[in-house]
Every structure is written in C-alpha cells, then in structure tokens.
Design an enzyme around this catalytic site. Structure first.
Site, mmCIF file in Angstrom:
data_model
loop_
_atom_site.group_PDB
_atom_site.id
_atom_site.type_symbol
_atom_site.label_atom_id
_atom_site.label_comp_id
_atom_site.label_asym_id
_atom_site.label_seq_id
_atom_site.Cartn_x
_atom_site.Cartn_y
_atom_site.Cartn_z
ATOM 1 N N GLY A 13 0.817 -1.216 0.000
ATOM 2 C CA GLY A 13 0.000 0.000 0.000
ATOM 3 C C GLY A 13 0.846 1.258 0.000
ATOM 4 N N LYS A 17 -0.471 5.342 -5.594
ATOM 5 C CA LYS A 17 -1.534 5.012 -6.566
ATOM 6 C C LYS A 17 -2.377 6.234 -6.894
ATOM 7 C CE LYS A 17 -3.090 1.905 -3.655
ATOM 8 N NZ LYS A 17 -2.005 1.940 -2.658
ATOM 9 N N GLY A 41 -5.965 5.658 1.731
ATOM 10 C CA GLY A 41 -5.710 7.098 1.709
ATOM 11 C C GLY A 41 -4.848 7.365 0.493
ATOM 12 N N THR A 43 -3.276 10.022 -2.018
ATOM 13 C CA THR A 43 -2.965 11.457 -2.036
ATOM 14 C C THR A 43 -2.776 11.971 -3.462
ATOM 15 O OG1 THR A 43 -1.718 10.993 -0.033
ATOM 16 C CG2 THR A 43 -1.462 13.197 -0.984
ATOM 17 N N LYS A 329 8.463 7.752 -6.474
ATOM 18 C CA LYS A 329 9.365 8.207 -5.417
ATOM 19 C C LYS A 329 10.838 7.883 -5.689
ATOM 20 C CE LYS A 329 7.031 9.077 -1.495
ATOM 21 N NZ LYS A 329 6.314 8.947 -0.216
ATOM 22 N N LEU A 330 11.191 7.812 -6.976
ATOM 23 C CA LEU A 330 12.601 7.610 -7.325
ATOM 24 C C LEU A 330 13.430 8.753 -6.742
ATOM 25 C CD1 LEU A 330 14.450 5.736 -9.068
ATOM 26 C CD2 LEU A 330 14.344 7.522 -10.804
HETATM 27 P P1 GDP Z 1 -1.456 5.632 -2.233
HETATM 28 O O1 GDP Z 1 -2.207 5.165 -1.039
HETATM 29 O O2 GDP Z 1 -0.841 4.501 -3.003
HETATM 30 O O3 GDP Z 1 -2.232 6.548 -3.122
HETATM 31 O O4 GDP Z 1 -0.219 6.479 -1.672
HETATM 32 P P2 GDP Z 1 -0.288 7.586 -0.495
HETATM 33 O O5 GDP Z 1 -0.969 8.788 -1.004
HETATM 34 O O6 GDP Z 1 -0.799 6.977 0.760
HETATM 35 O O7 GDP Z 1 1.256 7.838 -0.243
HETATM 36 C C1 GDP Z 1 2.090 8.272 -1.259
HETATM 37 C C2 GDP Z 1 2.776 9.580 -0.795
HETATM 38 O O8 GDP Z 1 3.862 9.872 -1.648
HETATM 39 C C3 GDP Z 1 1.867 10.789 -0.892
HETATM 40 O O9 GDP Z 1 2.231 11.704 0.114
HETATM 41 C C4 GDP Z 1 2.182 11.368 -2.264
HETATM 42 O O10 GDP Z 1 1.924 12.764 -2.360
HETATM 43 C C5 GDP Z 1 3.664 11.093 -2.350
HETATM 44 N N1 GDP Z 1 4.191 10.840 -3.697
HETATM 45 C C6 GDP Z 1 3.594 10.179 -4.735
HETATM 46 N N2 GDP Z 1 4.461 10.049 -5.769
HETATM 47 C C7 GDP Z 1 5.623 10.629 -5.360
HETATM 48 C C8 GDP Z 1 6.918 10.785 -5.967
HETATM 49 O O11 GDP Z 1 7.171 10.341 -7.091
HETATM 50 N N3 GDP Z 1 7.867 11.411 -5.233
HETATM 51 C C9 GDP Z 1 7.631 11.885 -3.977
HETATM 52 N N4 GDP Z 1 8.629 12.475 -3.339
HETATM 53 N N5 GDP Z 1 6.423 11.758 -3.375
HETATM 54 C C10 GDP Z 1 5.444 11.129 -4.049
HETATM 55 P P1 IMO Z 2 -3.822 2.584 0.542
HETATM 56 O O1 IMO Z 2 -4.980 2.307 -0.377
HETATM 57 C C1 IMO Z 2 -1.156 0.972 3.591
HETATM 58 C C2 IMO Z 2 -2.886 -1.904 6.390
HETATM 59 C C3 IMO Z 2 -3.019 -1.508 7.839
HETATM 60 C C4 IMO Z 2 -2.866 -2.860 8.508
HETATM 61 C C5 IMO Z 2 -3.578 -3.800 7.542
HETATM 62 C C6 IMO Z 2 -5.025 -4.112 7.914
HETATM 63 O O2 IMO Z 2 -3.716 3.996 0.989
HETATM 64 O O3 IMO Z 2 -2.554 2.051 -0.038
HETATM 65 P P2 IMO Z 2 -7.267 -2.690 7.783
HETATM 66 O O4 IMO Z 2 -7.651 -1.384 8.414
HETATM 67 O O5 IMO Z 2 -7.352 -2.701 6.307
HETATM 68 O O6 IMO Z 2 -7.985 -3.867 8.396
HETATM 69 O O7 IMO Z 2 -5.724 -2.894 8.184
HETATM 70 O O8 IMO Z 2 -3.552 -3.161 6.282
HETATM 71 N N1 IMO Z 2 -3.525 -0.985 5.425
HETATM 72 C C7 IMO Z 2 -2.847 -0.159 4.613
HETATM 73 N N2 IMO Z 2 -1.518 0.100 4.531
HETATM 74 N N3 IMO Z 2 -2.005 1.556 2.725
HETATM 75 C C8 IMO Z 2 -3.325 1.293 2.777
HETATM 76 O O9 IMO Z 2 -4.202 1.757 1.867
HETATM 77 C C9 IMO Z 2 -3.813 0.432 3.780
HETATM 78 N N4 IMO Z 2 -5.042 -0.017 4.127
HETATM 79 C C10 IMO Z 2 -4.846 -0.892 5.127
HETATM 80 O O10 IMO Z 2 -2.017 -0.595 8.214
HETATM 81 O O11 IMO Z 2 -1.505 -3.228 8.529
HETATM 82 MG MG MG Z 3 -2.268 5.456 1.035
#
Ligand code: GDP
Ligand code: IMO
Ligand code: MG
Length: 426
Positions: A13, A17, A41, A43, A329-330
């Site tokens: 996760g 994405k 979550g 972003t 995040k390279l």
């Molecule tokens: P998701 O759950 O897969 O959508 O990822 P999250 O949003 O939880 O976490 C990814 C984090 O990395 C967020 O704070 C993004 O704004 C940030 N992010 C995404 N792509 C990049 C990147 O290429 N470089 C950097 N430095 N940050 C990134």
């Molecule tokens: P996105 O879509 C990262 C993790 C939790 C925990 C396990 C089970 O932003 O990538 P849950 O609440 O689903 O029963 O928790 O899964 N987890 C995630 N880790 N990104 C997520 O979503 C997650 N959704 C759940 O931290 O280890």
């Molecule tokens: Mg996330």
C-alpha cells in the site's frame, strides 16, 4: 473508445496510486473503486492543493469523470459524506457524478468498535476503520447492504440481529458492556444515507452496459491481499487483481483486454504489523522516512521503511499478471551513495527465490542483497527520460530484468506534473 485500465498497488500500500490514477484517469470516462473502504488514503496534489481520497475513486476529480463505488467495497457513509463535502469545498462539484453500489456493505459503528477490540489481541495494526469486521459480517451473511437501508423494516431487523450478536461477543469475549446507541446509528448511518441515496445504483449493470472507457483503482496493495499477501498481516479484501471480478460484479471476461499496471515505490514501506524482511531500523530508517515523508495518509502513523524487495515485487508481478510497473518516489533515493535491493531470502540455510506463503519464513528470513551504485544528480521533478542519471537508469534496468516486465512510467515528485513515460502505457 472502449478501454480498460487497472492500476493497483504492488507492495504494502501507499505506493503512490492516487497520484498515478489522477494522471492516467484524465482520458477515462468512468473510474471505479472495487474493494476496501476508508482504510485507503490516496494522495493527489493538484496546483499545490492536496486531496486525500479514502472511499472515492481518484478519477472523480476530473470534471468529466463518473466515479463508481462498486459492490466489493465496505462503505462508511458518514466518512463518504465528509469526503464529498471536503472535495466540493475545494471548488469541485462531484456529487452528481458519483454512483454507489446498492450491493456494497455498510460499515456500522459497531464494526469500528470490534476492530478496536480485536486489535488489542491481534496486533495487525489496522486502520481501525471497521474494515475487517464489516467483511466478517458480509461473509457471515449478517451484513447490512446499502440496498437494505431503503427498507426500514429490513434494516431494523438486520440491525437487531447484528446488535444481539455484537452484544454477546463484546460482553462474553471481551468482558465489556455493550449498549447500542440509536442516536449514533442515526448520525453515522441513516442521516448520511438520506443525503446519499439518490446516487445509489446497480453499478455492475452500469459498468456492463457502459461502453465508455473505465479505469479501476485498487486500494492497499498485493502484499496486503487477504489471499496472496502476508497473511494474517493483511487487509480483509482481495487487494490484488484477484478482487476485480467479484469487487465489481463483472465477469472475468470483461477484463480480458484490460491492461494491468502495478504501482511500486523505488524502495518499500509498510504500516502496521507483519513481516518486512528488508526493513531498516534506527538512523538509516529515520533518514529514509524523513526523505520520503513516510507518514500514513489515513492515520498519520509513521510508516516502516526499507530497501526494495524484488522477491516480493516479482510475486506481485506474477499474482496480477502485470503488464508493467509504474515506479514512484525515485527522487527519494537521490543522493544515496549505494542502494540495496533484495534478490532472495535466506532461511535456515536455504535460499528462497520465490515469495514464501509461510509467515514463519517471512518473519525470520534474512534478505540477500545486491548493492547497486547510487546517483548524485537530482531526479526530482524531471519529466524527460534523457535527464535520468546513468545509475538511476541502471537501477531501473536491474528491476526490470529481475521482475521480467517493463517500468512504463516514473513518478519523480508528488505534484501532478512530476512524471515521465518510459514506454507506451495505453
Ligand atoms: P497511495 O495510497 O498509493 O495513493 O499512496 P499515499 O498517497 O498513501 O502515499 C504516497 C505519498 O507519496 C503521498 O504523500 C504522495 O503525495 C507522495 N508521492 C507520490 N508520488 C511521489 C513521488 O514520485 N515522489 C515523492 N517524493 N512523493 C510522491
Ligand atoms: P492505501 O490504499 C497501507 C494496512 C493496515 C494494517 C492492515 C489491515 O492507501 O494504499 P485494515 O484497516 O485494512 O484492516 O488494516 O492493512 N492498510 C494499509 N496500509 N495503505 C493502505 O491503503 C492500507 N489499508 C490498510 O495498516 O496493517
Ligand atoms: Mg495510502
């Protein structure tokens, strides 16, 4: 144009994405979330404004896009209402472009309570959003679906059954008192439903009959998939491509021409408990966490960090039959003199080249590393492949050779414009 694209997480996760789906969904008419709930979550940063998508598909941020919350999701209606309000307050009207499946299950307040109580014993480190218990009720055939909220008698009967069950579990198993507070049900479920109910539809039918282009957005990641991940340290849905058919209500045939890409960070993170063979500790970990801003988008928890695990990534490529990887995040690895990648595990003298299903092996194995040279130039925000430092290019080639699929796209920063294509994506 009839086109289908699937973007899902190839790690634990938080791979980025949201940022990728935001970029790629511009050319799609429909976007779909099909599993999980507000544990996600995702972003997105658009012109400096940050959106964190929990239940809504990210594509809905594009004004022409219809967003679908499909039947495989477990929906916290209050959280959904707040998420919509938050986005609309930023000047983007989305309500009329949303469809919510009538077959999706509703996360009830007592699911969150059970999540908290179970967590005390299990230590999975869940997001406490009631996800596990909501799916537990679904598969116990006790769940309340969105459609049930249209009929007061059905709802009240289901609720009564649920409350009786929850009361006995809370009191007998956990030794705590449980009384249902109906005002809470009103506040958290019924009132939000009143405001959302005009958007409820048979979304599987909508998707079947929809001849336009559709992008599917996975939540969590392949290593958190309830079947293919690091069980029991997983989420309670199929967060790999295995979740597509039942999560949407569409036959596997529907996806036969779909391209499936996995999003992966250039290193690795995980939130919550469970095995993490390449995890870094101490100062090294803190440095990477700070550089990568690795704090959860949903819970704010510090993420555990480590080197890229190619054994696990290859598992994700195989499980999902990925057409390619999208590496994010390279830029976070800029300036590291050396970068390690895990190419095998060693457990009790035996070398594992494939991702094991055994928790015992995963928890106690040692990563076998290959050390690659880092690069001194910056990749932050670059949009031209020609600007990639030679060693960054070598890093990408090493990954591609190991996992056997191309890296089609790179993300070089959190902002919408910080990316580059390396191959044809569509
Ligand atoms: P998701 O759950 O897969 O959508 O990822 P999250 O949003 O939880 O976490 C990814 C984090 O990395 C967020 O704070 C993004 O704004 C940030 N992010 C995404 N792509 C990049 C990147 O290429 N470089 C950097 N430095 N940050 C990134
Ligand atoms: P996105 O879509 C990262 C993790 C939790 C925990 C396990 C089970 O932003 O990538 P849950 O609440 O689903 O029963 O928790 O899964 N987890 C995630 N880790 N990104 C997520 O979503 C997650 N959704 C759940 O931290 O280890
Ligand atoms: Mg996330």
């Amino acid at each position: 144009m009839s086109e289908k694209l699937v973007i899902l997480g190839a790690q634990w996760g938080d791979e980025g994405k949201g940022k990728i789906v935001d970029l790629l969904s511009e050319r799609f008419d429909v976007s779909v979330r099909y599993q999980g709930g507000s544990n996600a979550g995702h972003t997105v940063v658009i012109n400096g404004v940050k959106y964190i998508m929990h239940l809504l598909p990210t594509g809905i941020l594009h004004p022409h896009n219809t967003g679908v919350i499909a039947q495989g999701m477990v929906v916290d209606l209050k959280a959904l209402e707040e998420e919509i309000a938050d986005i609309e307050a930023k000047g983007n009207p989305i309500f009329d472009r949303l469809l919510i499946s009538d077959r999706a299950h509703v996360v009830m307040p007592y699911h969150k309570l059970l999540d908290k109580l179970l967590e005390r014993k299990n230590g999975v480190g869940t997001t406490l959003r009631g996800i596990g218990p909501a799916y537990m009720f679904k598969f116990m055939r006790k769940g309340i679906r969105v459609v049930d909220l249209f009929d007061q008698r059905v709802f009240e009967r289901r609720l009564e059954e649920n409350v009786e069950f929850v009361k006995s579990v809370v009191e007998k198993v956990f030794g705590e008192r449980f009384e249902i507070d109906l005002r809470y049900i009103e506040e958290e479920v019924l009132r939000p439903f009143e405001r959302l109910k005009s958007r409820v539809a048979d979304t599987a039918k909508f998707l079947r009959e929809n001849t336009k282009s559709v992008i599917f957005e996975g939540a969590q990641g392949t290593l958190l998939d309830v079947d293919m991940g690091t069980y029991p340290f997983v989420t309670s849905s199929n967060s790999s491509a295995l979740g597509l058919a039942h999560g949407t209500g569409l036959s596997p045939k529907y996806f036969k021409d779909a391209k499936i890409y996995g999003v992966a960070k250039a290193y690795l993170t995980r939130v919550g408990g469970g095995p993490f063979p390449t995890e870094l500790k101490g100062e090294e970990a803190e440095r990477l966490r700070q550089k990568g801003g690795e704090y959860g988008a949903t819970t704010g928890r510090p993420r555990r960090v480590g080197w890229l695990d190619l054994v696990a990534l290859k598992h994700a490529v195989d499980v999902n039959a990925l057409d390619g990887l999208i590496l994010t995040k390279l830029d976070v690895l800029d300036g590291y003199p050396e970068i390690k990648v895990c190419v095998a595990y060693e457990y009790r003298g035996k070398i594992y080249e494939e991702f094991p299903s055994s928790l015992e092996v995963l928890e106690n194995c040692k990563p076998v590393y290959e050390t690659l040279p880092g690069w001194s130039g910056s990749t932050k925000g670059i949009t031209d492949p020609e600007q990639l430092p030679a060693n960054a290019r070598r890093y990408l080639e090493f990954i591609e050779n190991f996992v056997g699929v191309p890296i089609v796209m790179l993300s070089t920063g959190p902002q919408r414009h910080e990316y580059l294509f390396l191959k044809e994506v569509f």
